[in-house]
Design a protein around this motif. Structure first.
Motif, mmCIF file in Angstrom:
data_model
loop_
_atom_site.group_PDB
_atom_site.id
_atom_site.type_symbol
_atom_site.label_atom_id
_atom_site.label_comp_id
_atom_site.label_asym_id
_atom_site.label_seq_id
_atom_site.Cartn_x
_atom_site.Cartn_y
_atom_site.Cartn_z
ATOM 1 N N SER A 4 0.840 -1.205 0.000
ATOM 2 C CA SER A 4 0.000 0.000 0.000
ATOM 3 C C SER A 4 0.876 1.257 0.000
ATOM 4 C CB SER A 4 -0.915 0.018 1.230
ATOM 5 O OG SER A 4 -1.627 -1.186 1.311
ATOM 6 N N LEU A 5 1.946 1.213 0.795
ATOM 7 C CA LEU A 5 2.860 2.360 0.845
ATOM 8 C C LEU A 5 3.584 2.543 -0.488
ATOM 9 C CD1 LEU A 5 4.330 1.736 4.415
ATOM 10 C CD2 LEU A 5 2.962 3.709 3.726
ATOM 11 N N VAL A 6 3.920 1.406 -1.133
ATOM 12 C CA VAL A 6 4.559 1.477 -2.451
ATOM 13 C C VAL A 6 3.598 2.124 -3.456
ATOM 14 C CG1 VAL A 6 5.456 0.102 -4.389
ATOM 15 C CG2 VAL A 6 6.128 -0.470 -2.054
ATOM 16 N N ALA A 7 2.320 1.775 -3.356
ATOM 17 C CA ALA A 7 1.321 2.377 -4.257
ATOM 18 C C ALA A 7 1.265 3.898 -4.045
ATOM 19 C CB ALA A 7 -0.050 1.749 -4.013
ATOM 20 N N ILE A 8 1.353 4.318 -2.768
ATOM 21 C CA ILE A 8 1.319 5.761 -2.462
ATOM 22 C C ILE A 8 2.537 6.465 -3.062
ATOM 23 C CG2 ILE A 8 1.536 7.436 -0.558
ATOM 24 C CD1 ILE A 8 -0.190 5.488 1.124
ATOM 25 N N ILE A 9 3.720 5.847 -2.876
ATOM 26 C CA ILE A 9 4.945 6.499 -3.369
ATOM 27 C C ILE A 9 4.957 6.553 -4.902
ATOM 28 C CG2 ILE A 9 6.636 4.605 -3.604
ATOM 29 C CD1 ILE A 9 8.536 6.239 -1.887
ATOM 30 N N LEU A 10 4.326 5.553 -5.537
ATOM 31 C CA LEU A 10 4.237 5.579 -6.997
ATOM 32 C C LEU A 10 3.328 6.713 -7.463
ATOM 33 C CD1 LEU A 10 4.004 1.759 -7.847
ATOM 34 C CD2 LEU A 10 5.896 3.310 -8.359
ATOM 35 N N LEU A 11 2.276 6.948 -6.722
ATOM 36 C CA LEU A 11 1.372 8.049 -7.069
ATOM 37 C C LEU A 11 2.087 9.392 -6.922
ATOM 38 C CD1 LEU A 11 -1.999 6.852 -5.456
ATOM 39 C CD2 LEU A 11 -1.462 7.042 -7.888
ATOM 40 N N ILE A 12 2.889 9.510 -5.848
ATOM 41 C CA ILE A 12 3.657 10.751 -5.648
ATOM 42 C C ILE A 12 4.648 10.940 -6.810
ATOM 43 C CG2 ILE A 12 5.302 11.955 -4.159
ATOM 44 C CD1 ILE A 12 4.055 10.478 -1.767
ATOM 45 N N ALA A 13 5.312 9.822 -7.215
ATOM 46 C CA ALA A 13 6.277 9.903 -8.326
ATOM 47 C C ALA A 13 5.577 10.341 -9.612
ATOM 48 C CB ALA A 13 6.951 8.549 -8.522
ATOM 49 N N ALA A 14 4.381 9.805 -9.841
ATOM 50 C CA ALA A 14 3.610 10.182 -11.040
ATOM 51 C C ALA A 14 3.204 11.656 -10.962
ATOM 52 C CB ALA A 14 2.373 9.288 -11.157
ATOM 53 N N TRP A 15 2.850 12.110 -9.769
ATOM 54 C CA TRP A 15 2.477 13.526 -9.534
ATOM 55 C C TRP A 15 3.657 14.440 -9.892
ATOM 56 C CZ3 TRP A 15 -1.394 16.779 -8.745
ATOM 57 C CH2 TRP A 15 -1.202 17.937 -8.005
ATOM 58 N N HIS A 16 4.867 14.008 -9.524
ATOM 59 C CA HIS A 16 6.066 14.792 -9.859
ATOM 60 C C HIS A 16 6.254 14.845 -11.369
ATOM 61 C CE1 HIS A 16 8.089 13.805 -5.739
ATOM 62 N NE2 HIS A 16 7.074 14.630 -5.641
ATOM 63 N N LYS A 17 6.214 13.657 -11.966
ATOM 64 C CA LYS A 17 6.560 13.536 -13.397
ATOM 65 C C LYS A 17 5.585 14.303 -14.291
ATOM 66 C CE LYS A 17 7.588 9.977 -16.876
ATOM 67 N NZ LYS A 17 8.868 10.523 -17.312
ATOM 68 N N PHE A 18 4.312 14.173 -13.970
ATOM 69 C CA PHE A 18 3.309 14.720 -14.907
ATOM 70 C C PHE A 18 2.782 16.112 -14.514
ATOM 71 C CE2 PHE A 18 2.894 10.024 -15.369
ATOM 72 C CZ PHE A 18 3.430 9.954 -16.661
ATOM 73 N N ILE A 19 2.957 16.503 -13.265
ATOM 74 C CA ILE A 19 2.406 17.802 -12.835
ATOM 75 C C ILE A 19 3.505 18.762 -12.368
ATOM 76 C CG2 ILE A 19 0.750 18.974 -11.293
ATOM 77 C CD1 ILE A 19 -0.668 17.054 -13.206
ATOM 78 N N LEU A 20 4.227 18.380 -11.292
ATOM 79 C CA LEU A 20 5.123 19.336 -10.649
ATOM 80 C C LEU A 20 6.341 19.701 -11.495
ATOM 81 C CD1 LEU A 20 5.041 18.241 -6.893
ATOM 82 C CD2 LEU A 20 3.662 19.947 -8.071
ATOM 83 N N VAL A 21 6.943 18.720 -12.180
ATOM 84 C CA VAL A 21 8.132 19.029 -13.000
ATOM 85 C C VAL A 21 7.751 19.898 -14.210
ATOM 86 C CG1 VAL A 21 9.993 18.040 -14.404
ATOM 87 C CG2 VAL A 21 9.448 17.041 -12.179
ATOM 88 N N PRO A 22 6.698 19.568 -14.962
ATOM 89 C CA PRO A 22 6.298 20.483 -16.059
ATOM 90 C C PRO A 22 5.955 21.887 -15.550
ATOM 91 C CG PRO A 22 5.228 18.360 -16.325
ATOM 92 C CD PRO A 22 5.903 18.326 -14.990
ATOM 93 N N ASN A 23 5.450 21.990 -14.326
ATOM 94 C CA ASN A 23 5.087 23.298 -13.769
ATOM 95 C C ASN A 23 6.295 24.203 -13.543
ATOM 96 O OD1 ASN A 23 2.425 22.721 -13.748
ATOM 97 N ND2 ASN A 23 2.216 22.478 -11.528
ATOM 98 N N LEU A 24 7.500 23.598 -13.494
ATOM 99 C CA LEU A 24 8.705 24.399 -13.230
ATOM 100 C C LEU A 24 8.899 25.488 -14.275
ATOM 101 C CD1 LEU A 24 11.251 21.601 -12.199
ATOM 102 C CD2 LEU A 24 10.386 23.422 -10.727
ATOM 103 N N THR A 25 8.470 25.237 -15.508
ATOM 104 C CA THR A 25 8.643 26.238 -16.560
ATOM 105 C C THR A 25 7.353 27.020 -16.839
ATOM 106 O OG1 THR A 25 8.254 24.435 -18.122
ATOM 107 C CG2 THR A 25 10.536 25.123 -17.782
ATOM 108 N N ILE A 26 6.309 26.706 -16.090
ATOM 109 C CA ILE A 26 5.034 27.393 -16.321
ATOM 110 C C ILE A 26 4.786 28.444 -15.237
ATOM 111 C CG2 ILE A 26 2.527 27.109 -16.512
ATOM 112 C CD1 ILE A 26 3.103 24.191 -17.453
ATOM 113 N N PHE A 27 4.986 28.037 -13.996
ATOM 114 C CA PHE A 27 4.669 28.945 -12.889
ATOM 115 C C PHE A 27 5.924 29.666 -12.392
ATOM 116 C CE2 PHE A 27 1.333 25.746 -12.889
ATOM 117 C CZ PHE A 27 0.212 26.556 -12.924
ATOM 118 N N THR A 28 5.718 30.590 -11.471
ATOM 119 C CA THR A 28 6.853 31.359 -10.949
ATOM 120 C C THR A 28 7.846 30.408 -10.279
ATOM 121 O OG1 THR A 28 5.666 31.720 -8.910
ATOM 122 C CG2 THR A 28 5.532 33.468 -10.572
#
Lengths: 298, 140
Positions: free
Chosen positions: A235-259
């Protein structure tokens, strides 16, 4: 279940060994991804060195706690010569010996891996790679997989290498977020993300392979203490995978979009959360492989 | 990617494979909980997998120890055999501690009752049959 001082010491030291293995393997991988960042490379070299030093300490504590546990003669049992003579020639002694060699050579390599002399630097890199392999191989000597044969040992070797590469990269990635240039952060994160796909696939395949070999029936995942601990870990592995996906698809692309500061802060905070979940996963693994067993004979 | 990960996790949950059990005592001679009239000359212990015997003690109900010689730890083995001295009628408890090939420590005990040994024919106190409490105390 009441654990003795020795059993608690074995558990805690094993957790530190896991963290140290992650630091030296993940740190070594990250050194190759941040070649253009000299300041960050110094921090990561210190991180690898610290991981190796803690690894040496934890391996020593773990061994003496095991001797004390077998001797069952109180604290002085840690120095029981007869029990040392019994344990050292076994797989326990082999594991301790090769881990000390691995962490020791990694500690030396970490001091020289940023040398300006090319030969010394290349030699240190070679030593660090050999050391990481050596440390990972020791996980096939003991533990539940040791009794299951070569396939299980191969799976545990792959599992240790890829999990350590992933979890050990969190600190360097967190530190990376302090760099001013968001493009640099995004490039390194993207590269790590691409490697991460391979890591995730290997983590899941090797992990699932071991689950398949360790369990007789899926019901054991909920009916035994060991199964419940494995379920918690999954279950914890599933959570960490979701966090990794959140980084890859949302937070990292946001680095060049937001301040810049806001996007970086969000990413750094999220990597911190990911590292926290990883700490809990490793603690669960230490319990799984120490005080619980796959199937009770009772 | 999330779908792929979820599928793999679910697959792992529903697959089954070979069992791995903790190593423990599978058989003994005399058998655990048995009542014997002939004094055994050997004690045999068989485990579910090769182990190294770390400690072994045998006592009667008066806590009198029966001397046993342990094998060396050089190699692990499944079965162990020990010569016993002449035993009197009594309840005997054998305590063992082993290290399995995966480095784990296990311990437990087994008991048997000798109620008529050779010249000694006095009755022994009835023994409890609920022994063999294997305890997985620690993995390394």
């Amino acid at each position: 279940m009441i654990l003795t001082v020795f059993e608690i010491s074995v558990l805690m030291s094993k957790w530190v060994i896991y963290l140290s293995v992650a630091a030296v393997i993940g740190g070594t991988l990250m050194q190759h991804l941040i070649k253009a960042q000299p300041n960050l490379r110094i921090s990561v070299a210190k991180y690898i060195g610290l991981g190796a030093a803690f690894g040496l300490l934890a391996v020593g504590i773990n061994y003496f706690a095991q001797v004390g546990s077998f001797a069952e003669t109180g604290l002085m049992g840690m120095f029981d010569a007869q029990m040392h003579a019994f344990l050292w020639p076994t797989q326990v002694g082999d594991t301790v010996f090769w881990r000390l060699i691995g962490f020791g050579s990694m500690l030396l390599a970490s001091c020289r891996m940023l040398s300006k002399n090319n030969n010394i630097r290349h030699f240190s890199v070679a030593i660090s790679i050999i050391s990481t392999l050596l440390i990972a191989i020791t996980f096939t000597f003991i533990g539940h997989s040791a009794e299951l044969g070569l396939i299980a040992q191969g799976l545990i070797l792959i599992h240790v290498l890829v999990v350590a590469s992933w979890i050990g990269a969190f600190y360097p990635l967190w530190k990376l977020c302090n760099i001013d240039d968001n493009i640099v952060i995004q490039n390194v994160m993207d590269t790590f993300g691409r490697i991460g796909i391979g890591i995730v696939i290997l983590v899941l395949l090797s992990g699932m392979g071991m689950v398949w070999m360790l369990f007789d029936s899926p019901t054991e995942l909920l009916s035994s203490d060991y199964g419940i601990a494995v379920t918690i870990k999954l279950s914890l592995v599933a959570i960490i995978l979701l966090i990794a996906a959140w980084h890859k698809f949302i937070l990292v692309p946001n680095l060049t979009i937001f301040t810049a500061p806001l996007a970086k802060r969000k990413l750094q905070k999220s990597i911190g959360l990911e590292a926290l979940v990883a700490l809990i996963i490793l603690a669960t693994t230490a319990i799984l492989s120490s005080v619980l067993g796959p199937i009770s004979l009772g | 990617m999330k779908l792929f990960n979820s599928a793999l996790v679910a697959t792992g949950l529903f697959l089954s494979g070979s069992a791995l059990a903790h190593v423990g005592l599978s058989d003994s001679m005399p058998a655990n909980g048995s009542m014997v009239s002939q004094a055994p000359t050997t004690l045999q212990l068989t485990f579910t997998a090769p182990v190294r015997l770390v400690k072994l003690t045998m006592q009667d109900e008066k806590q009198q120890s029966i001397p046993l010689t342990l094998p060396s730890s050089a190699t692990s083995q499944e079965a162990f055999s020990f010569s016993l001295p002449a035993l009197n009628a009594a309840n005997y408890t054998v305590n063992w501690m082993i290290m399995s090939d995966d480095g784990h420590k296990m311990k437990g005990n087994m008991s048997f009752m000798l109620h008529n040994a050779g010249m000694n024919t006095h009755s022994a106190t009835p023994m409890s049959m609920d022994h063999d409490t294997k305890e997985h105390t620690e993995h390394q």
